[in-house]
Design a protein around this motif. Sequence first.
Motif, PDB file in Angstrom:
ATOM      1  N   SER A 168       0.446  -1.035   0.007  1.00  0.00           N
ATOM      2  CA  SER A 168      -0.170   0.017  -0.621  1.00  0.00           C
ATOM      3  C   SER A 168       0.392   0.968  -0.305  1.00  0.00           C
ATOM      4  O   SER A 168       0.086   2.695   0.156  1.00  0.00           O
ATOM      5  CB  SER A 168      -1.190  -0.242   1.169  1.00  0.00           C
ATOM      6  OG  SER A 168      -0.085  -0.438   2.359  1.00  0.00           O
ATOM      7  N   ARG A 217      -1.857   4.613  -3.829  1.00  0.00           N
ATOM      8  CA  ARG A 217      -3.232   4.532  -4.220  1.00  0.00           C
ATOM      9  C   ARG A 217      -4.282   4.556  -5.361  1.00  0.00           C
ATOM     10  O   ARG A 217      -5.355   4.055  -5.329  1.00  0.00           O
ATOM     11  CB  ARG A 217      -3.763   6.434  -3.829  1.00  0.00           C
ATOM     12  CG  ARG A 217      -3.133   6.535  -2.477  1.00  0.00           C
ATOM     13  CD  ARG A 217      -3.110   8.053  -2.697  1.00  0.00           C
ATOM     14  NE  ARG A 217      -2.126   8.915  -3.049  1.00  0.00           N
ATOM     15  CZ  ARG A 217      -1.847  10.243  -2.847  1.00  0.00           C
ATOM     16  NH1 ARG A 217      -2.069  10.927  -1.865  1.00  0.00           N
ATOM     17  NH2 ARG A 217      -0.889  10.372  -3.668  1.00  0.00           N
ATOM     18  N   CYS A 275      -8.229   3.621   0.417  1.00  0.00           N
ATOM     19  CA  CYS A 275      -7.595   4.581   0.776  1.00  0.00           C
ATOM     20  C   CYS A 275      -8.213   6.055   0.499  1.00  0.00           C
ATOM     21  O   CYS A 275      -8.428   6.284  -0.504  1.00  0.00           O
ATOM     22  CB  CYS A 275      -6.346   4.044  -0.175  1.00  0.00           C
ATOM     23  SG  CYS A 275      -4.567   5.288   0.069  1.00  0.00           S
ATOM     24  N   ASN A 316      -5.521   0.356  -4.274  1.00  0.00           N
ATOM     25  CA  ASN A 316      -6.404   0.515  -2.791  1.00  0.00           C
ATOM     26  C   ASN A 316      -7.379   0.907  -2.933  1.00  0.00           C
ATOM     27  O   ASN A 316      -7.211   2.252  -2.887  1.00  0.00           O
ATOM     28  CB  ASN A 316      -5.128   0.287  -1.877  1.00  0.00           C
ATOM     29  CG  ASN A 316      -5.244   0.191  -0.164  1.00  0.00           C
ATOM     30  OD1 ASN A 316      -7.109  -0.175  -0.759  1.00  0.00           O
ATOM     31  ND2 ASN A 316      -5.287   0.216   0.409  1.00  0.00           N
TER      32      ASN A 316
END
Length: 92
Positions: A16, A85, A91, A88
């Motif tokens: 991440s 980002r 996020c 994900n």
Amino acid sequence: PGGQSFADTVKPFLKSTNTIILTNHGTVSFGKSLEEAYWKTEILDAYCKILILTKQLGGSVNYLSEQKSRELLDLKKKLGFDDPRFHNENCD
């Protein structure tokens, strides 16, 4: 310095992010090449200097709104830059 158990504390964050700030240990940055990882560290260093100088000058840090942040991320994607980002859904 540290052992494998310390290194294992970083593993959950590897998918991440590409730069991690470690309490009392500095930072870890990584990328497709050593040069890319180096520049991620340089960017983080410059950002931290800006925050410190802002606070020393008595100012407060004004963060971008969610809309402005999304506009910048859209531009980043359009220009072909990758960002964790993008991969994900949750996020912020």
